[in-house]
Write a protein that holds these residues in place. Structure first.
Motif, PDB file in Angstrom:
ATOM      1  N   VAL A 162      -5.697   8.710  -4.646  1.00  0.00           N
ATOM      2  CA  VAL A 162      -5.522   7.381  -5.244  1.00  0.00           C
ATOM      3  C   VAL A 162      -5.719   6.308  -4.172  1.00  0.00           C
ATOM      4  O   VAL A 162      -4.914   6.186  -3.256  1.00  0.00           O
ATOM      5  CB  VAL A 162      -4.115   7.255  -5.893  1.00  0.00           C
ATOM      6  CG1 VAL A 162      -3.985   5.905  -6.602  1.00  0.00           C
ATOM      7  CG2 VAL A 162      -3.865   8.406  -6.868  1.00  0.00           C
ATOM      8  N   PRO A 163      -6.802   5.523  -4.288  1.00  0.00           N
ATOM      9  CA  PRO A 163      -7.044   4.451  -3.309  1.00  0.00           C
ATOM     10  C   PRO A 163      -6.120   3.259  -3.568  1.00  0.00           C
ATOM     11  O   PRO A 163      -6.007   2.800  -4.710  1.00  0.00           O
ATOM     12  CB  PRO A 163      -8.513   4.051  -3.543  1.00  0.00           C
ATOM     13  CG  PRO A 163      -9.036   4.977  -4.581  1.00  0.00           C
ATOM     14  CD  PRO A 163      -7.873   5.576  -5.289  1.00  0.00           C
ATOM     15  N   LEU A 164      -5.451   2.788  -2.532  1.00  0.00           N
ATOM     16  CA  LEU A 164      -4.465   1.709  -2.694  1.00  0.00           C
ATOM     17  C   LEU A 164      -4.660   0.621  -1.636  1.00  0.00           C
ATOM     18  O   LEU A 164      -4.993   0.912  -0.490  1.00  0.00           O
ATOM     19  CB  LEU A 164      -3.049   2.287  -2.552  1.00  0.00           C
ATOM     20  CG  LEU A 164      -2.653   3.348  -3.594  1.00  0.00           C
ATOM     21  CD1 LEU A 164      -1.565   4.242  -3.051  1.00  0.00           C
ATOM     22  CD2 LEU A 164      -2.202   2.690  -4.884  1.00  0.00           C
ATOM     23  N   GLU A 165      -4.429  -0.638  -2.033  1.00  0.00           N
ATOM     24  CA  GLU A 165      -4.437  -1.753  -1.075  1.00  0.00           C
ATOM     25  C   GLU A 165      -3.204  -1.627  -0.178  1.00  0.00           C
ATOM     26  O   GLU A 165      -2.257  -0.915  -0.515  1.00  0.00           O
ATOM     27  CB  GLU A 165      -4.399  -3.096  -1.824  1.00  0.00           C
ATOM     28  CG  GLU A 165      -5.613  -3.369  -2.696  1.00  0.00           C
ATOM     29  CD  GLU A 165      -6.896  -3.661  -1.926  1.00  0.00           C
ATOM     30  OE1 GLU A 165      -6.888  -3.598  -0.678  1.00  0.00           O
ATOM     31  OE2 GLU A 165      -7.906  -3.940  -2.582  1.00  0.00           O
ATOM     32  N   LEU A 166      -3.204  -2.373   0.931  1.00  0.00           N
ATOM     33  CA  LEU A 166      -2.130  -2.240   1.925  1.00  0.00           C
ATOM     34  C   LEU A 166      -0.731  -2.340   1.329  1.00  0.00           C
ATOM     35  O   LEU A 166       0.115  -1.465   1.549  1.00  0.00           O
ATOM     36  CB  LEU A 166      -2.290  -3.306   3.015  1.00  0.00           C
ATOM     37  CG  LEU A 166      -3.417  -3.057   4.012  1.00  0.00           C
ATOM     38  CD1 LEU A 166      -3.639  -4.276   4.878  1.00  0.00           C
ATOM     39  CD2 LEU A 166      -3.100  -1.859   4.899  1.00  0.00           C
ATOM     40  N   HIS A 167      -0.466  -3.418   0.573  1.00  0.00           N
ATOM     41  CA  HIS A 167       0.886  -3.617   0.030  1.00  0.00           C
ATOM     42  C   HIS A 167       1.298  -2.479  -0.892  1.00  0.00           C
ATOM     43  O   HIS A 167       2.409  -1.956  -0.805  1.00  0.00           O
ATOM     44  CB  HIS A 167       0.974  -4.947  -0.749  1.00  0.00           C
ATOM     45  CG  HIS A 167       1.208  -6.129   0.145  1.00  0.00           C
ATOM     46  ND1 HIS A 167       2.191  -6.139   1.114  1.00  0.00           N
ATOM     47  CD2 HIS A 167       0.598  -7.337   0.227  1.00  0.00           C
ATOM     48  CE1 HIS A 167       2.167  -7.295   1.753  1.00  0.00           C
ATOM     49  NE2 HIS A 167       1.203  -8.043   1.241  1.00  0.00           N
ATOM     50  N   GLU A 168       0.369  -2.084  -1.766  1.00  0.00           N
ATOM     51  CA  GLU A 168       0.672  -1.012  -2.732  1.00  0.00           C
ATOM     52  C   GLU A 168       0.948   0.296  -2.003  1.00  0.00           C
ATOM     53  O   GLU A 168       1.834   1.064  -2.375  1.00  0.00           O
ATOM     54  CB  GLU A 168      -0.525  -0.780  -3.662  1.00  0.00           C
ATOM     55  CG  GLU A 168      -1.006  -1.972  -4.454  1.00  0.00           C
ATOM     56  CD  GLU A 168      -2.326  -1.665  -5.181  1.00  0.00           C
ATOM     57  OE1 GLU A 168      -2.348  -1.805  -6.402  1.00  0.00           O
ATOM     58  OE2 GLU A 168      -3.323  -1.279  -4.515  1.00  0.00           O
ATOM     59  N   LEU A 169       0.166   0.544  -0.962  1.00  0.00           N
ATOM     60  CA  LEU A 169       0.283   1.790  -0.211  1.00  0.00           C
ATOM     61  C   LEU A 169       1.662   1.896   0.442  1.00  0.00           C
ATOM     62  O   LEU A 169       2.336   2.921   0.335  1.00  0.00           O
ATOM     63  CB  LEU A 169      -0.831   1.845   0.840  1.00  0.00           C
ATOM     64  CG  LEU A 169      -0.984   3.116   1.667  1.00  0.00           C
ATOM     65  CD1 LEU A 169      -1.145   4.343   0.789  1.00  0.00           C
ATOM     66  CD2 LEU A 169      -2.188   3.003   2.610  1.00  0.00           C
ATOM     67  N   TYR A 170       2.082   0.819   1.103  1.00  0.00           N
ATOM     68  CA  TYR A 170       3.399   0.817   1.755  1.00  0.00           C
ATOM     69  C   TYR A 170       4.501   0.988   0.709  1.00  0.00           C
ATOM     70  O   TYR A 170       5.433   1.780   0.874  1.00  0.00           O
ATOM     71  CB  TYR A 170       3.607  -0.499   2.527  1.00  0.00           C
ATOM     72  CG  TYR A 170       4.929  -0.558   3.261  1.00  0.00           C
ATOM     73  CD1 TYR A 170       5.032  -0.094   4.563  1.00  0.00           C
ATOM     74  CD2 TYR A 170       6.083  -1.048   2.634  1.00  0.00           C
ATOM     75  CE1 TYR A 170       6.245  -0.131   5.240  1.00  0.00           C
ATOM     76  CE2 TYR A 170       7.293  -1.089   3.303  1.00  0.00           C
ATOM     77  CZ  TYR A 170       7.372  -0.628   4.605  1.00  0.00           C
ATOM     78  OH  TYR A 170       8.578  -0.650   5.259  1.00  0.00           O
ATOM     79  N   GLU A 171       4.341   0.245  -0.385  1.00  0.00           N
ATOM     80  CA  GLU A 171       5.393   0.243  -1.402  1.00  0.00           C
ATOM     81  C   GLU A 171       5.582   1.615  -2.060  1.00  0.00           C
ATOM     82  O   GLU A 171       6.679   2.129  -2.150  1.00  0.00           O
ATOM     83  CB  GLU A 171       5.040  -0.796  -2.470  1.00  0.00           C
ATOM     84  CG  GLU A 171       6.255  -1.147  -3.308  1.00  0.00           C
ATOM     85  CD  GLU A 171       6.072  -2.467  -4.035  1.00  0.00           C
ATOM     86  OE1 GLU A 171       6.004  -2.430  -5.266  1.00  0.00           O
ATOM     87  OE2 GLU A 171       5.978  -3.501  -3.348  1.00  0.00           O
ATOM     88  N   THR A 172       4.465   2.223  -2.472  1.00  0.00           N
ATOM     89  CA  THR A 172       4.587   3.488  -3.198  1.00  0.00           C
ATOM     90  C   THR A 172       5.020   4.640  -2.291  1.00  0.00           C
ATOM     91  O   THR A 172       5.750   5.529  -2.705  1.00  0.00           O
ATOM     92  CB  THR A 172       3.284   3.841  -3.948  1.00  0.00           C
ATOM     93  OG1 THR A 172       3.494   5.036  -4.703  1.00  0.00           O
ATOM     94  CG2 THR A 172       2.112   4.060  -3.017  1.00  0.00           C
ATOM     95  N   THR A 173       4.607   4.599  -1.015  1.00  0.00           N
ATOM     96  CA  THR A 173       4.930   5.728  -0.129  1.00  0.00           C
ATOM     97  C   THR A 173       6.317   5.603   0.495  1.00  0.00           C
ATOM     98  O   THR A 173       7.065   6.578   0.568  1.00  0.00           O
ATOM     99  CB  THR A 173       3.892   5.839   1.014  1.00  0.00           C
ATOM    100  OG1 THR A 173       3.797   4.583   1.682  1.00  0.00           O
ATOM    101  CG2 THR A 173       2.541   6.265   0.493  1.00  0.00           C
ATOM    102  N   ILE A 174       6.675   4.371   0.915  1.00  0.00           N
ATOM    103  CA  ILE A 174       7.930   4.207   1.665  1.00  0.00           C
ATOM    104  C   ILE A 174       9.004   3.507   0.839  1.00  0.00           C
ATOM    105  O   ILE A 174      10.061   4.081   0.585  1.00  0.00           O
ATOM    106  CB  ILE A 174       7.667   3.463   3.002  1.00  0.00           C
ATOM    107  CG1 ILE A 174       6.681   4.285   3.855  1.00  0.00           C
ATOM    108  CG2 ILE A 174       8.974   3.263   3.780  1.00  0.00           C
ATOM    109  CD1 ILE A 174       6.123   3.590   5.067  1.00  0.00           C
ATOM    110  N   THR A 175       8.713   2.275   0.367  1.00  0.00           N
ATOM    111  CA  THR A 175       9.738   1.514  -0.369  1.00  0.00           C
ATOM    112  C   THR A 175      10.224   2.286  -1.595  1.00  0.00           C
ATOM    113  O   THR A 175      11.422   2.416  -1.841  1.00  0.00           O
ATOM    114  CB  THR A 175       9.185   0.134  -0.820  1.00  0.00           C
ATOM    115  OG1 THR A 175       8.500  -0.455   0.277  1.00  0.00           O
ATOM    116  CG2 THR A 175      10.307  -0.789  -1.258  1.00  0.00           C
ATOM    117  N   LYS A 176       9.276   2.792  -2.377  1.00  0.00           N
ATOM    118  CA  LYS A 176       9.657   3.504  -3.625  1.00  0.00           C
ATOM    119  C   LYS A 176       9.863   4.995  -3.408  1.00  0.00           C
ATOM    120  O   LYS A 176       9.939   5.767  -4.367  1.00  0.00           O
ATOM    121  CB  LYS A 176       8.596   3.260  -4.699  1.00  0.00           C
ATOM    122  CG  LYS A 176       8.587   1.801  -5.185  1.00  0.00           C
ATOM    123  CD  LYS A 176       7.657   1.608  -6.352  1.00  0.00           C
ATOM    124  CE  LYS A 176       7.788   0.204  -6.933  1.00  0.00           C
ATOM    125  NZ  LYS A 176       6.631  -0.124  -7.798  1.00  0.00           N
TER     126      LYS A 176
END
Length: 407
Positions: free
Chosen positions: A38-52
């Motif tokens: 799943v290709p993700l922009e920077l913000h989405e990538l950080y959010e889905t992997t770490i924040t969430k």
């Protein structure tokens, strides 16, 4: 159907390379598992992997994380320590196959939390065809009284950018990436600071952005990016990828960006500047040294993954010298010394061997739990500087006060 899930930094060369590598890996090892990438922009990538907590809870098995985030990822227990895997089955020529500056940031708390896969420190990318043109050289000398060559000081950078700014030809002096995503403007500020002898850390080892060098850095940067006689008019909307693409389309004489975008402009189909570009180190203030910034991308494994062993086997496969070379040919930046020195790669991208020189001058950002928040503050400060008349000293002081509140 079983699936391994991979969170990918959205960037065509990463996406195409990863798909090719997974297909090859499955073929060679007779593996039937499908990979969902799943290709993700920077913000989405950080959010889905770490924040969430996507990595921690097993939603993602493998993720591209950059070294700005690895401290957070480790402290959130999101990523797997690869130490025991590496000890029993090391990647090809580990650790000697990589420059030491690509192995430091993922080493935390006596663990190793990722393998380097894409890199390319910040540098000055320029159109050598313009700089080497005799007419341009003659006109420049007449106008500015010195020889046209790559700028050694920021004053020269500004003058050269003005000289090459020709909106009627859709050519601009330089391009910046001023989209406020907590990345490029922050990095640009750090580079301005370091090339004026400044530092982000004070003698007490605390983050400090208020100094004489910082005021000079912010003063210059805000003036430069607002100079419509020198800068691409879309810079304020560009993130680093868009700025890189605009350069590849021949829209600027110079850009301060990641090495990867120079190499991309040399290999992608839509590039109009193949064979016309080169890179060099950044200008600096007189009496100060040049600097570069090294932030690199890692392959990491989620601590909650059901496929830890399979994921590690794939990481080993994806970081071999052959895979590293493939990434480079697709438009990414291989991390191995063997790729930097590779004859075929240097025939394709003649400045590739200069990566070693950039690494010798490369600074890294502070590894501290508050860095992501500090990044936000600096980003916000630069945005304010660009769009208001508040003095740089006042903006830096406010930012420093905000930082002290969270320390």
């Amino acid at each position: 159907m079983e699936k391994i899930r991979i969170a990918v930094r959205k960037f065509d060369p990463f996406e195409t390379t990863l798909q090719k590598l997974w297909d090859l890996f499955c073929l060679q090892n007779n593996i039937q598992i499908e990979a969902e990438m799943v290709p993700l922009e920077l913000h989405e990538l950080y959010e889905t992997t770490i924040t969430k907590k996507g990595l921690k809870e097993g939603k993602w098995d493998i993720a591209h994380l950059n070294t700005d985030w690895i401290y957070d990822a480790v402290h959130e227990k999101a990523v797997l320590d690869l130490y025991s895997f590496i000890a029993s089955n090391p990647p090809e020529n580990y650790p000697y196959g990589w420059h030491k500056s690509l192995l430091k940031l993922q080493q935390l708390d006596n663990g190793t939390y990722g393998l380097p896969f894409h890199d390319g420190p910040e540098c000055l990318i320029y159109r050598k065809d313009l700089f080497e043109d005799q007419n341009e050289q003659k006109n420049f000398k007449k106008q500015y009284g010195y020889e046209l060559s790559t700028p050694k000081t920021w004053k020269e950078f500004m003058e050269i950018a003005s000289f090459f700014n020709r909106p009627e030809e859709n050519l601009y002096g330089c391009i910046f990436a001023n989209y406020p995503d907590g990345h490029n403007m922050v990095f640009d500020f750090c580079l301005q600071l370091w090339t004026r002898g400044g530092s982000l850390i004070n003698h007490k080892n605390q983050i400090s952005v208020y100094s004489k060098a910082a005021i000079e850095a912010l003063d210059f940067y805000r003036k430069m990016v607002n100079d419509s006689t020198a800068v691409h008019p879309k810079s304020k909307q560009f993130d680093s990828v868009q700025a890189g693409l605009a350069f590849a389309k021949g829209e600027a004489a110079m850009a301060i960006n990641w090495f990867g975008f120079a190499s991309m402009a040399q290999v992608i189909e839509e590039s109009k500047v193949k064979g016309k570009i080169d890179i060099t180190s950044l200008p600096s203030d007189p009496n100060h040294k040049t600097a570069s910034l090294n932030v690199y991308w890692l392959y990491t494994i989620g601590s909650g993954s059901k496929y830890k062993k399979l994921a590690y086997d794939f990481l080993r496969f994806a970081t071999t010298s052959e895979s590293d070379k493939l990434l480079t040919k697709e438009g990414g930046i291989g991390c191995r010394k063997s790729t930097w020195k590779d004859e075929e790669i240097n025939a394709l991208i003649p400045f590739y061997h200069k990566l070693e020189m950039l690494h010798e001058n490369a600074f890294t950002l502070p590894q501290t739990p508050i860095w992501p928040k500090v990044c936000e503050f600096i980003d916000h400060m630069i945005l304010k500087a660009i769009n208001s008349d508040i003095t740089s000293a006042q903006l830096l002081e406010e930012t420093q006060n905000n930082i002290q509140k969270i320390e």
